[in-house]
Design a protein around this motif. Structure first.
Motif, PDB file in Angstrom:
ATOM      1  N   VAL A  11     -10.574   9.343   1.056  1.00  0.00           N
ATOM      2  CA  VAL A  11     -10.540   8.944   2.470  1.00  0.00           C
ATOM      3  C   VAL A  11     -10.646   7.425   2.601  1.00  0.00           C
ATOM      4  O   VAL A  11      -9.926   6.808   3.389  1.00  0.00           O
ATOM      5  CB  VAL A  11     -11.649   9.657   3.271  1.00  0.00           C
ATOM      6  N   ALA A  12     -11.526   6.816   1.810  1.00  0.00           N
ATOM      7  CA  ALA A  12     -11.674   5.361   1.857  1.00  0.00           C
ATOM      8  C   ALA A  12     -10.389   4.668   1.413  1.00  0.00           C
ATOM      9  O   ALA A  12      -9.983   3.663   2.006  1.00  0.00           O
ATOM     10  CB  ALA A  12     -12.850   4.925   0.988  1.00  0.00           C
ATOM     11  N   GLN A  13      -9.741   5.199   0.375  1.00  0.00           N
ATOM     12  CA  GLN A  13      -8.474   4.612  -0.068  1.00  0.00           C
ATOM     13  C   GLN A  13      -7.428   4.677   1.042  1.00  0.00           C
ATOM     14  O   GLN A  13      -6.692   3.715   1.263  1.00  0.00           O
ATOM     15  CB  GLN A  13      -7.959   5.336  -1.310  1.00  0.00           C
ATOM     16  N   ALA A  14      -7.366   5.801   1.727  1.00  0.00           N
ATOM     17  CA  ALA A  14      -6.405   5.946   2.822  1.00  0.00           C
ATOM     18  C   ALA A  14      -6.715   4.947   3.935  1.00  0.00           C
ATOM     19  O   ALA A  14      -5.807   4.338   4.503  1.00  0.00           O
ATOM     20  CB  ALA A  14      -6.439   7.375   3.368  1.00  0.00           C
ATOM     21  N   PHE A  15      -7.993   4.768   4.237  1.00  0.00           N
ATOM     22  CA  PHE A  15      -8.377   3.811   5.270  1.00  0.00           C
ATOM     23  C   PHE A  15      -7.959   2.395   4.896  1.00  0.00           C
ATOM     24  O   PHE A  15      -7.389   1.671   5.714  1.00  0.00           O
ATOM     25  CB  PHE A  15      -9.889   3.857   5.513  1.00  0.00           C
ATOM     26  N   TYR A  16      -8.220   1.988   3.666  1.00  0.00           N
ATOM     27  CA  TYR A  16      -7.887   0.626   3.256  1.00  0.00           C
ATOM     28  C   TYR A  16      -6.377   0.421   3.175  1.00  0.00           C
ATOM     29  O   TYR A  16      -5.880  -0.672   3.456  1.00  0.00           O
ATOM     30  CB  TYR A  16      -8.570   0.261   1.940  1.00  0.00           C
ATOM     31  N   ARG A  17      -5.618   1.466   2.800  1.00  0.00           N
ATOM     32  CA  ARG A  17      -4.156   1.350   2.834  1.00  0.00           C
ATOM     33  C   ARG A  17      -3.680   1.133   4.265  1.00  0.00           C
ATOM     34  O   ARG A  17      -2.815   0.296   4.525  1.00  0.00           O
ATOM     35  CB  ARG A  17      -3.506   2.602   2.248  1.00  0.00           C
ATOM     36  N   TRP A  18      -4.262   1.888   5.190  1.00  0.00           N
ATOM     37  CA  TRP A  18      -3.909   1.725   6.599  1.00  0.00           C
ATOM     38  C   TRP A  18      -4.284   0.322   7.089  1.00  0.00           C
ATOM     39  O   TRP A  18      -3.514  -0.336   7.777  1.00  0.00           O
ATOM     40  CB  TRP A  18      -4.612   2.786   7.442  1.00  0.00           C
ATOM     41  N   ALA A  19      -5.487  -0.130   6.714  1.00  0.00           N
ATOM     42  CA  ALA A  19      -5.943  -1.453   7.146  1.00  0.00           C
ATOM     43  C   ALA A  19      -5.001  -2.546   6.642  1.00  0.00           C
ATOM     44  O   ALA A  19      -4.681  -3.481   7.383  1.00  0.00           O
ATOM     45  CB  ALA A  19      -7.362  -1.720   6.652  1.00  0.00           C
ATOM     46  N   MET A  20      -4.548  -2.433   5.414  1.00  0.00           N
ATOM     47  CA  MET A  20      -3.644  -3.442   4.870  1.00  0.00           C
ATOM     48  C   MET A  20      -2.293  -3.429   5.587  1.00  0.00           C
ATOM     49  O   MET A  20      -1.661  -4.472   5.719  1.00  0.00           O
ATOM     50  CB  MET A  20      -3.434  -3.224   3.368  1.00  0.00           C
ATOM     51  N   SER A  21      -1.886  -2.272   6.064  1.00  0.00           N
ATOM     52  CA  SER A  21      -0.601  -2.222   6.772  1.00  0.00           C
ATOM     53  C   SER A  21      -0.717  -2.796   8.181  1.00  0.00           C
ATOM     54  O   SER A  21       0.269  -3.256   8.747  1.00  0.00           O
ATOM     55  CB  SER A  21      -0.081  -0.787   6.840  1.00  0.00           C
ATOM     56  N   GLU A  22      -1.914  -2.796   8.751  1.00  0.00           N
ATOM     57  CA  GLU A  22      -2.123  -3.264  10.112  1.00  0.00           C
ATOM     58  C   GLU A  22      -2.552  -4.733  10.203  1.00  0.00           C
ATOM     59  O   GLU A  22      -2.378  -5.360  11.226  1.00  0.00           O
ATOM     60  CB  GLU A  22      -3.189  -2.406  10.809  1.00  0.00           C
ATOM     61  N   ILE A  23      -3.114  -5.256   9.128  1.00  0.00           N
ATOM     62  CA  ILE A  23      -3.713  -6.590   9.165  1.00  0.00           C
ATOM     63  C   ILE A  23      -2.672  -7.648   8.785  1.00  0.00           C
ATOM     64  O   ILE A  23      -1.743  -7.370   8.029  1.00  0.00           O
ATOM     65  CB  ILE A  23      -4.938  -6.640   8.227  1.00  0.00           C
ATOM     66  N   SER A  24      -2.846  -8.821   9.312  1.00  0.00           N
ATOM     67  CA  SER A  24      -1.969  -9.944   8.971  1.00  0.00           C
ATOM     68  C   SER A  24      -2.254 -10.383   7.525  1.00  0.00           C
ATOM     69  O   SER A  24      -3.415 -10.440   7.111  1.00  0.00           O
ATOM     70  CB  SER A  24      -2.253 -11.109   9.913  1.00  0.00           C
ATOM     71  N   PRO A  25      -1.220 -10.707   6.753  1.00  0.00           N
ATOM     72  CA  PRO A  25      -1.435 -11.158   5.370  1.00  0.00           C
ATOM     73  C   PRO A  25      -2.271 -12.443   5.280  1.00  0.00           C
ATOM     74  O   PRO A  25      -2.839 -12.738   4.229  1.00  0.00           O
ATOM     75  CB  PRO A  25      -0.028 -11.401   4.835  1.00  0.00           C
ATOM     76  N   MET A  26      -2.371 -13.185   6.373  1.00  0.00           N
ATOM     77  CA  MET A  26      -3.141 -14.428   6.369  1.00  0.00           C
ATOM     78  C   MET A  26      -4.589 -14.223   6.817  1.00  0.00           C
ATOM     79  O   MET A  26      -5.358 -15.178   6.878  1.00  0.00           O
ATOM     80  CB  MET A  26      -2.466 -15.448   7.296  1.00  0.00           C
ATOM     81  N   HIS A  27      -4.971 -13.003   7.116  1.00  0.00           N
ATOM     82  CA  HIS A  27      -6.337 -12.722   7.580  1.00  0.00           C
ATOM     83  C   HIS A  27      -7.331 -13.042   6.460  1.00  0.00           C
ATOM     84  O   HIS A  27      -7.077 -12.753   5.286  1.00  0.00           O
ATOM     85  CB  HIS A  27      -6.447 -11.254   7.988  1.00  0.00           C
ATOM     86  N   PRO A  28      -8.477 -13.632   6.781  1.00  0.00           N
ATOM     87  CA  PRO A  28      -9.440 -14.022   5.736  1.00  0.00           C
ATOM     88  C   PRO A  28     -10.077 -12.842   4.997  1.00  0.00           C
ATOM     89  O   PRO A  28     -10.623 -13.027   3.908  1.00  0.00           O
ATOM     90  CB  PRO A  28     -10.502 -14.817   6.499  1.00  0.00           C
ATOM     91  N   ASP A  29     -10.000 -11.634   5.523  1.00  0.00           N
ATOM     92  CA  ASP A  29     -10.604 -10.482   4.854  1.00  0.00           C
ATOM     93  C   ASP A  29      -9.675  -9.793   3.853  1.00  0.00           C
ATOM     94  O   ASP A  29     -10.096  -8.847   3.186  1.00  0.00           O
ATOM     95  CB  ASP A  29     -11.069  -9.446   5.881  1.00  0.00           C
ATOM     96  N   VAL A  30      -8.447 -10.244   3.728  1.00  0.00           N
ATOM     97  CA  VAL A  30      -7.502  -9.600   2.819  1.00  0.00           C
ATOM     98  C   VAL A  30      -8.018  -9.569   1.383  1.00  0.00           C
ATOM     99  O   VAL A  30      -7.956  -8.518   0.740  1.00  0.00           O
ATOM    100  CB  VAL A  30      -6.100 -10.249   2.919  1.00  0.00           C
ATOM    101  N   PRO A  31      -8.558 -10.652   0.825  1.00  0.00           N
ATOM    102  CA  PRO A  31      -9.071 -10.566  -0.551  1.00  0.00           C
ATOM    103  C   PRO A  31     -10.193  -9.529  -0.710  1.00  0.00           C
ATOM    104  O   PRO A  31     -10.259  -8.835  -1.727  1.00  0.00           O
ATOM    105  CB  PRO A  31      -9.598 -11.974  -0.837  1.00  0.00           C
ATOM    106  N   LYS A  32     -11.046  -9.404   0.295  1.00  0.00           N
ATOM    107  CA  LYS A  32     -12.119  -8.406   0.235  1.00  0.00           C
ATOM    108  C   LYS A  32     -11.549  -6.995   0.230  1.00  0.00           C
ATOM    109  O   LYS A  32     -12.016  -6.127  -0.506  1.00  0.00           O
ATOM    110  CB  LYS A  32     -13.062  -8.555   1.427  1.00  0.00           C
TER     111      LYS A  32
END
Length: 56
Positions: A11-32
Motif C-alpha cells: 500500500v505504501a509503495q502504491a501511495f508513493y508511486r501516486w505521489a510521484m505522478s502528482e508532484i512536480s519534479p522540482m518539488h523539494p520532497d522528491v529526493p525523500k
C-alpha cells in the motif's frame, strides 16, 4: 503478521508511486520520496524472501 507487513509495504509503495505522478519534479520532497521508495523495495524483498524460504 508477515502478511500485515507485506500489505503495508504494498500500500505504501502504491501511495508513493501516486505521489510521484502528482508532484512536480522540482518539488523539494522528491529526493525523500525516492529514498523512501527504495527503502520500501528493499523491505518488500526482505519480507517476500522470508516467506518464500521453507521452514526447517
Amino acid at each position: 503478521m508477515k502478511i500485515i507487513h507485506l500489505l503495508h509495504v504494498v500500500v505504501a509503495q502504491a501511495f508513493y508511486r501516486w505521489a510521484m505522478s502528482e508532484i512536480s519534479p522540482m518539488h523539494p520532497d522528491v529526493p525523500k520520496i525516492v529514498r523512501r521508495q527504495q527503502e520500501l523495495q528493499e523491505k518488500y524483498r526482505r519480507i517476500w524472501g522470508r516467506q518464500m524460504t521453507p521452514s526447517l
